[in-house]
Design a protein around this motif. Structure first.
Motif, PDB file in Angstrom:
ATOM      1  N   GLU A 101       0.831  -1.217   0.000  1.00 15.56           N
ATOM      2  CA  GLU A 101       0.000   0.000   0.000  1.00 15.56           C
ATOM      3  C   GLU A 101       0.860   1.259   0.000  1.00 15.56           C
ATOM      4  O   GLU A 101       0.565   2.226  -0.706  1.00 15.56           O
ATOM      5  N   ALA A 102       1.924   1.227   0.784  1.00 22.21           N
ATOM      6  CA  ALA A 102       2.804   2.403   0.839  1.00 22.21           C
ATOM      7  C   ALA A 102       3.475   2.624  -0.517  1.00 22.21           C
ATOM      8  O   ALA A 102       3.600   3.757  -0.992  1.00 22.21           O
ATOM      9  N   ILE A 103       3.895   1.538  -1.148  1.00 21.51           N
ATOM     10  CA  ILE A 103       4.525   1.661  -2.464  1.00 21.51           C
ATOM     11  C   ILE A 103       3.539   2.276  -3.458  1.00 21.51           C
ATOM     12  O   ILE A 103       3.866   3.198  -4.206  1.00 21.51           O
ATOM     13  N   ARG A 104       2.304   1.794  -3.442  1.00 19.95           N
ATOM     14  CA  ARG A 104       1.336   2.310  -4.410  1.00 19.95           C
ATOM     15  C   ARG A 104       0.961   3.772  -4.124  1.00 19.95           C
ATOM     16  O   ARG A 104       0.755   4.559  -5.041  1.00 19.95           O
ATOM     17  N   ARG A 105       0.897   4.116  -2.823  1.00 24.31           N
ATOM     18  CA  ARG A 105       0.638   5.531  -2.492  1.00 24.31           C
ATOM     19  C   ARG A 105       1.710   6.441  -3.098  1.00 24.31           C
ATOM     20  O   ARG A 105       1.421   7.503  -3.618  1.00 24.31           O
TER      21      ARG A 105
END
Ligand SMILES: *Cc1c(COP(=O)(O)O)cnc(C)c1O
Length: 433
Positions: A101-105
């Motif tokens: 999720e952090a990567i996609r954010r």
């Protein structure tokens, strides 16, 4: 004042009897600069110490991963906490989800993500996936760009316009690299020509959007945009290998910096917070080509390892929690490079500095521009070798090769950078003799 490297020398001799070249990755053996590689015993912040007690300002930063320096307290705490709960399960964990999720954010082009354990695995898997979903074989890569050590990438650098792949290492069979097409970096015309000849078999173009493995070479204006358009025209996938540039140039990497959206992105280095971790991701329908959803096989016993993921999450939290981080890194590095450049000019030593954000390279050349692999190779390697040794003696740890990036981390302070500049001036004085 030559360095005392007695303990390192003895360890290197013993290691060389047991480990080929004494090292577990070839550049560490200092073959291109000569001398004994210091055996590192510890690091803290922007400094490392070797087993003989020598202290260095570290501009290698483990070849890029250490955006927050050595033994950052937040990373250590995350690693310790994760390890105490068990170091590997081979089962899904919540922390993998949080990292994805952090990567996609940060990188919205990575709609779906898979975690692996190294940059090599990320690029190898991304290319397999690109070939699998397009049903095509050919891949264009660029001379001097490095995408890890999997067989398909170990292609001899071509001179001239384009070269059909021939192996760059014994053990790689011609059939494996036959579909890897080599083109000069920053030469859009050569890419167009190659694509025109192989267009309907072209699965992907893979590129370091800022080259870092032949020294820092930024993309020429329009180069990345041109690759995007060309891939769209030919129905090929554009892969940005952001193993170095991801989270180095900004939260959204080189793709954000230059405003070009790839189909697939590979990550490594910073994403692991100093532990072995890589990732690849991209458009959801492409990523769904991967098993178990799709037919393209890819797997890993330690993939998404909880300790590595915890370190990566800690690094991403530091990144996401600091809005001024990349502006500061850019300003700090710009100021450092300006001082280094000024000193070189003052002393009449021809060095061309190239920098993007907090990565830079000192090319020993009188040329006013280094745009590709041929330019990089034309630099004065002997001058670099002497400069490198003089810097090491003065407590500055640079990559032991002329074809690498130097890094500045968020924890390089004024005292560290002043030491680098002082060593640089003294090293150049030595060179002028
Ligand atoms: C370091 C690097 C790789 C390989 O990553 P490893 O973790 O060493 O396997 C791939 N691509 C680029 C651009 C790199 O700099």
């Amino acid at each position: 004042m030559p360095l005392n490297l007695d303990k390192s020398r003895r360890l290197f001799e013993r290691s060389s009897e047991l480990i080929p070249g004494g090292v577990n990755s070839p550049v560490r053996a200092y073959r291109s600069v000569g001398g004994t590689p210091p055996f590192i015993s510890r690091g803290s912040g922007a400094r490392v110490w070797d087993v003989d007690g020598n202290e260095y300002v570290d501009h290698v930063c483990s070849w890029g991963p250490l955006l927050f320096g050595h033994a950052h307290p937040a990373v250590l705490e995350a690693v310790n906490e994760a390890a105490a709960n068990g170091t590997s399960f081979g089962a899904p964990t919540e922390s993998e989800l949080l990292l994805a999720e952090a990567i996609r954010r940060c990188m919205p082009s990575m709609e779906k993500v898979r975690l692996v354990s190294s940059g090599t695995e990320a690029t190898m898997s991304a290319v397999r996936l690109a070939r699998g979903v397009t049903g095509r074989e050919a891949v264009i890569k660029f001379n001097g760009c490095y995408h890890g050590h999997s067989d398909g990438f170990l292609v001899q650098a071509g001179s001239g316009a384009t070269t059909l792949g021939s192996p760059d290492s014994p053990g790689v069979i011609p059939g494996t690299v036959a579909a890897t097409l080599q083109v000069p970096f920053n030469d859009l015309a050569a890419v167009e020509e190659t694509a025109a000849r192989h267009g309907d078999t072209l699965a992907a173009v893979i590129v370091e959007p800022v080259a870092g493995n032949m020294g820092v070479i930024p993309p020429a204006p329009g180069f990345l945009e041109g690759l995007r358009a060309l891939c769209d025209r030919h129905g090929a996938l554009l892969i940005f290998d952001e193993v170095i540039t991801g989270f180095r140039l900004g939260r959204d990497g080189a793709q954000g910096h230059y405003g070009v959206r790839p189909d697939l992105t590979t990550l490594g280095k910073i994403i692991g917070g100093g532990l072995p971790l890589g990732a690849f991701g991209g458009r959801a329908e492409v990523m769904d080509g991967l098993a178990p959803v799709g037919p393209v096989y890819q797997a890993g016993t330690l993939s998404g390892n909880p300790v590595a993921v915890a370190a990566g999450l800690a690094a991403l939290q530091l990144i996401e929690g600091d809005d001024g981080l990349y502006r500061r890194l850019d300003q700090t590095t710009q100021a450092l490079v300006a001082e280094l450049e000024g000193a070189a000019r003052e002393m009449g030593v021809p060095i061309r500095y190239q920098r993007v954000g907090s990565m830079f390279t000192h090319f020993f050349t009188a040329a006013d521009r280094v745009t590709g692999y041929d330019d990089a190779r034309a630099c004065d390697l002997e001058a670099f070798r002497r400069y490198f040794g003089a810097m090491l003696e003065r407590g500055v740890y640079l990559a032991p090769s002329a074809f690498e990036a130097a890094f500045v981390s968020a924890v390089h302070g004024q005292g560290d950078l002043e030491r680098t500049v002082r060593a640089h001036r003294a090293a150049l004085e030595g060179l002028a003799d």
